[in-house]
Design a protein around this motif. Structure first.
Motif, PDB file in Angstrom:
ATOM      1  N   LEU A   1       0.821  -1.212   0.000  1.00  0.00           N
ATOM      2  CA  LEU A   1       0.000   0.000   0.000  1.00  0.00           C
ATOM      3  C   LEU A   1       0.856   1.264   0.000  1.00  0.00           C
ATOM      4  O   LEU A   1       0.480   2.268  -0.605  1.00  0.00           O
ATOM      5  N   ALA A   2       2.007   1.226   0.662  1.00  0.00           N
ATOM      6  CA  ALA A   2       2.911   2.386   0.647  1.00  0.00           C
ATOM      7  C   ALA A   2       3.409   2.642  -0.774  1.00  0.00           C
ATOM      8  O   ALA A   2       3.446   3.789  -1.239  1.00  0.00           O
ATOM      9  N   ILE A   3       3.783   1.576  -1.466  1.00  0.00           N
ATOM     10  CA  ILE A   3       4.240   1.707  -2.857  1.00  0.00           C
ATOM     11  C   ILE A   3       3.096   2.199  -3.735  1.00  0.00           C
ATOM     12  O   ILE A   3       3.269   3.122  -4.550  1.00  0.00           O
ATOM     13  N   SER A   4       1.927   1.603  -3.581  1.00  0.00           N
ATOM     14  CA  SER A   4       0.775   2.003  -4.393  1.00  0.00           C
ATOM     15  C   SER A   4       0.436   3.470  -4.185  1.00  0.00           C
ATOM     16  O   SER A   4       0.173   4.199  -5.138  1.00  0.00           O
ATOM     17  N   LYS A   5       0.468   3.928  -2.951  1.00  0.00           N
ATOM     18  CA  LYS A   5       0.160   5.331  -2.672  1.00  0.00           C
ATOM     19  C   LYS A   5       1.183   6.249  -3.320  1.00  0.00           C
ATOM     20  O   LYS A   5       0.825   7.291  -3.888  1.00  0.00           O
ATOM     21  N   GLU A   6       2.440   5.881  -3.258  1.00  0.00           N
ATOM     22  CA  GLU A   6       3.489   6.698  -3.885  1.00  0.00           C
ATOM     23  C   GLU A   6       3.280   6.788  -5.397  1.00  0.00           C
ATOM     24  O   GLU A   6       3.412   7.857  -5.993  1.00  0.00           O
ATOM     25  N   ILE A   7       2.948   5.672  -6.013  1.00  0.00           N
ATOM     26  CA  ILE A   7       2.706   5.661  -7.462  1.00  0.00           C
ATOM     27  C   ILE A   7       1.501   6.529  -7.802  1.00  0.00           C
ATOM     28  O   ILE A   7       1.542   7.332  -8.740  1.00  0.00           O
ATOM     29  N   VAL A   8       0.416   6.377  -7.050  1.00  0.00           N
ATOM     30  CA  VAL A   8      -0.786   7.177  -7.290  1.00  0.00           C
ATOM     31  C   VAL A   8      -0.467   8.663  -7.120  1.00  0.00           C
ATOM     32  O   VAL A   8      -0.857   9.493  -7.953  1.00  0.00           O
ATOM     33  N   ASP A   9       0.265   9.005  -6.064  1.00  0.00           N
ATOM     34  CA  ASP A   9       0.645  10.404  -5.835  1.00  0.00           C
ATOM     35  C   ASP A   9       1.447  10.951  -7.013  1.00  0.00           C
ATOM     36  O   ASP A   9       1.219  12.076  -7.456  1.00  0.00           O
ATOM     37  N   ARG A  10       2.376  10.163  -7.531  1.00  0.00           N
ATOM     38  CA  ARG A  10       3.208  10.616  -8.654  1.00  0.00           C
ATOM     39  C   ARG A  10       2.420  10.755  -9.953  1.00  0.00           C
ATOM     40  O   ARG A  10       2.846  11.430 -10.863  1.00  0.00           O
ATOM     41  N   HIS A  11       1.274  10.107  -9.999  1.00  0.00           N
ATOM     42  CA  HIS A  11       0.376  10.266 -11.151  1.00  0.00           C
ATOM     43  C   HIS A  11      -0.592  11.435 -10.939  1.00  0.00           C
ATOM     44  O   HIS A  11      -1.446  11.696 -11.778  1.00  0.00           O
ATOM     45  N   GLY A  12      -0.485  12.103  -9.805  1.00  0.00           N
ATOM     46  CA  GLY A  12      -1.386  13.209  -9.511  1.00  0.00           C
ATOM     47  C   GLY A  12      -2.738  12.761  -9.004  1.00  0.00           C
ATOM     48  O   GLY A  12      -3.696  13.524  -9.001  1.00  0.00           O
ATOM     49  N   GLY A  13      -2.821  11.511  -8.544  1.00  0.00           N
ATOM     50  CA  GLY A  13      -4.086  10.970  -8.053  1.00  0.00           C
ATOM     51  C   GLY A  13      -4.150  10.936  -6.548  1.00  0.00           C
ATOM     52  O   GLY A  13      -3.330  11.545  -5.855  1.00  0.00           O
ATOM     53  N   ARG A  14      -5.122  10.205  -6.055  1.00  0.00           N
ATOM     54  CA  ARG A  14      -5.332  10.089  -4.607  1.00  0.00           C
ATOM     55  C   ARG A  14      -5.736   8.659  -4.303  1.00  0.00           C
ATOM     56  O   ARG A  14      -6.648   8.129  -4.926  1.00  0.00           O
ATOM     57  N   LEU A  15      -5.053   8.040  -3.353  1.00  0.00           N
ATOM     58  CA  LEU A  15      -5.402   6.697  -2.901  1.00  0.00           C
ATOM     59  C   LEU A  15      -5.951   6.822  -1.487  1.00  0.00           C
ATOM     60  O   LEU A  15      -5.295   7.372  -0.597  1.00  0.00           O
ATOM     61  N   SER A  16      -7.159   6.345  -1.289  1.00  0.00           N
ATOM     62  CA  SER A  16      -7.791   6.415   0.020  1.00  0.00           C
ATOM     63  C   SER A  16      -8.533   5.105   0.267  1.00  0.00           C
ATOM     64  O   SER A  16      -8.567   4.231  -0.607  1.00  0.00           O
ATOM     65  N   PHE A  17      -9.122   4.987   1.425  1.00  0.00           N
ATOM     66  CA  PHE A  17      -9.862   3.769   1.733  1.00  0.00           C
ATOM     67  C   PHE A  17     -11.049   4.079   2.622  1.00  0.00           C
ATOM     68  O   PHE A  17     -11.125   5.113   3.273  1.00  0.00           O
ATOM     69  N   ASP A  18     -11.969   3.141   2.621  1.00  0.00           N
ATOM     70  CA  ASP A  18     -13.123   3.178   3.508  1.00  0.00           C
ATOM     71  C   ASP A  18     -13.228   1.766   4.084  1.00  0.00           C
ATOM     72  O   ASP A  18     -13.118   0.792   3.349  1.00  0.00           O
ATOM     73  N   SER A  19     -13.390   1.671   5.386  1.00  0.00           N
ATOM     74  CA  SER A  19     -13.419   0.352   5.998  1.00  0.00           C
ATOM     75  C   SER A  19     -14.261   0.383   7.267  1.00  0.00           C
ATOM     76  O   SER A  19     -14.288   1.372   7.989  1.00  0.00           O
ATOM     77  N   GLY A  20     -14.938  -0.717   7.480  1.00  0.00           N
ATOM     78  CA  GLY A  20     -15.684  -0.904   8.716  1.00  0.00           C
ATOM     79  C   GLY A  20     -15.328  -2.262   9.273  1.00  0.00           C
ATOM     80  O   GLY A  20     -15.260  -3.246   8.530  1.00  0.00           O
ATOM     81  N   VAL A  21     -15.052  -2.327  10.551  1.00  0.00           N
ATOM     82  CA  VAL A  21     -14.697  -3.600  11.170  1.00  0.00           C
ATOM     83  C   VAL A  21     -15.859  -4.571  10.981  1.00  0.00           C
ATOM     84  O   VAL A  21     -17.012  -4.253  11.255  1.00  0.00           O
ATOM     85  N   GLY A  22     -15.550  -5.723  10.409  1.00  0.00           N
ATOM     86  CA  GLY A  22     -16.550  -6.733  10.116  1.00  0.00           C
ATOM     87  C   GLY A  22     -17.287  -6.509   8.803  1.00  0.00           C
ATOM     88  O   GLY A  22     -18.122  -7.306   8.418  1.00  0.00           O
ATOM     89  N   GLU A  23     -16.957  -5.428   8.096  1.00  0.00           N
ATOM     90  CA  GLU A  23     -17.644  -5.086   6.849  1.00  0.00           C
ATOM     91  C   GLU A  23     -16.736  -5.096   5.628  1.00  0.00           C
ATOM     92  O   GLU A  23     -17.201  -4.904   4.518  1.00  0.00           O
TER      93      GLU A  23
END
Length: 166
Positions: free
Chosen positions: A140-162
């Motif tokens: 995920l650290a690598i993916s975020k860096e790549i997305v950032d360098r493309h001018g994008g945004r990597l985020s997430f949404d999560s719920g415990v058990g969901e």
């Protein structure tokens, strides 16, 4: 210990300080090598992948190899944290001039106390020697860096058990 910005990726040593993004126009197709490799992994785990309509029809401007790396990381994480017999959903949609890729699993979700470190290098929610899931904590650290360098945004949404969506 000195932190380094160099990392092995796709068989090459990448120095993030000097890394260049090679921009081109690329389509992500369900029959591509990424999806085929992930589909084999999913079958072994008895998890089904579901690709939403339009996911194979949208062209994305960016470095094709790096975009594939992001997709591979997100899919393999979703599969790794999904229960047997579960489903991992992939969608790709246009939002104005932006492509939005979403990978959703229906696993245990990300614990609240770990969420602030999800994109940190070497971070894992369970870092014990007896943890259930393998990995280096770099995907995920690598993916975020790549997305950032493309001018994008990597985020997430999560719920415990969901489960989680990236």
């Amino acid at each position: 210990m000195q932190e380094t910005e160099k990392i092995w990726m796709n068989g090459e040593l990448v120095d993030w300080a000097d890394a260049k993004v090679h921009v081109g126009v690329h389509g992500l197709h369900y029959g591509s090598g990424v999806f085929e490799g992930v589909r084999c992994y999913a079958t072994g785990l008895r998890i089904r992948t579901s690709v939403g309509p339009g996911a194979a029809d949208l062209l994305v401007r960016g470095d094709g190899d790096r975009l594939i790396h992001i997709l591979t990381n997100l899919l393999s994480n979703a599969l790794k944290f999904s229960p047997r017999g579960g489903v991992v959903e992939v969608s790709l949609a246009r939002q104005g001039h932006v492509a939005r890729l979403t990978v959703r699993d229906h696993g245990a979700g990300i614990p609240e106390e770990f969420r602030s470190r999800v994109f940190s290098k070497f971070a894992q929610a369970d870092s014990t020697d007896s943890r259930k899931y393998g990995g280096t904590g770099l995907g995920l650290a690598i993916s975020k860096e790549i997305v950032d360098r493309h001018g994008g945004r990597l985020s997430f949404d999560s719920g415990v058990g969901e489960g989680s969506s990236f």
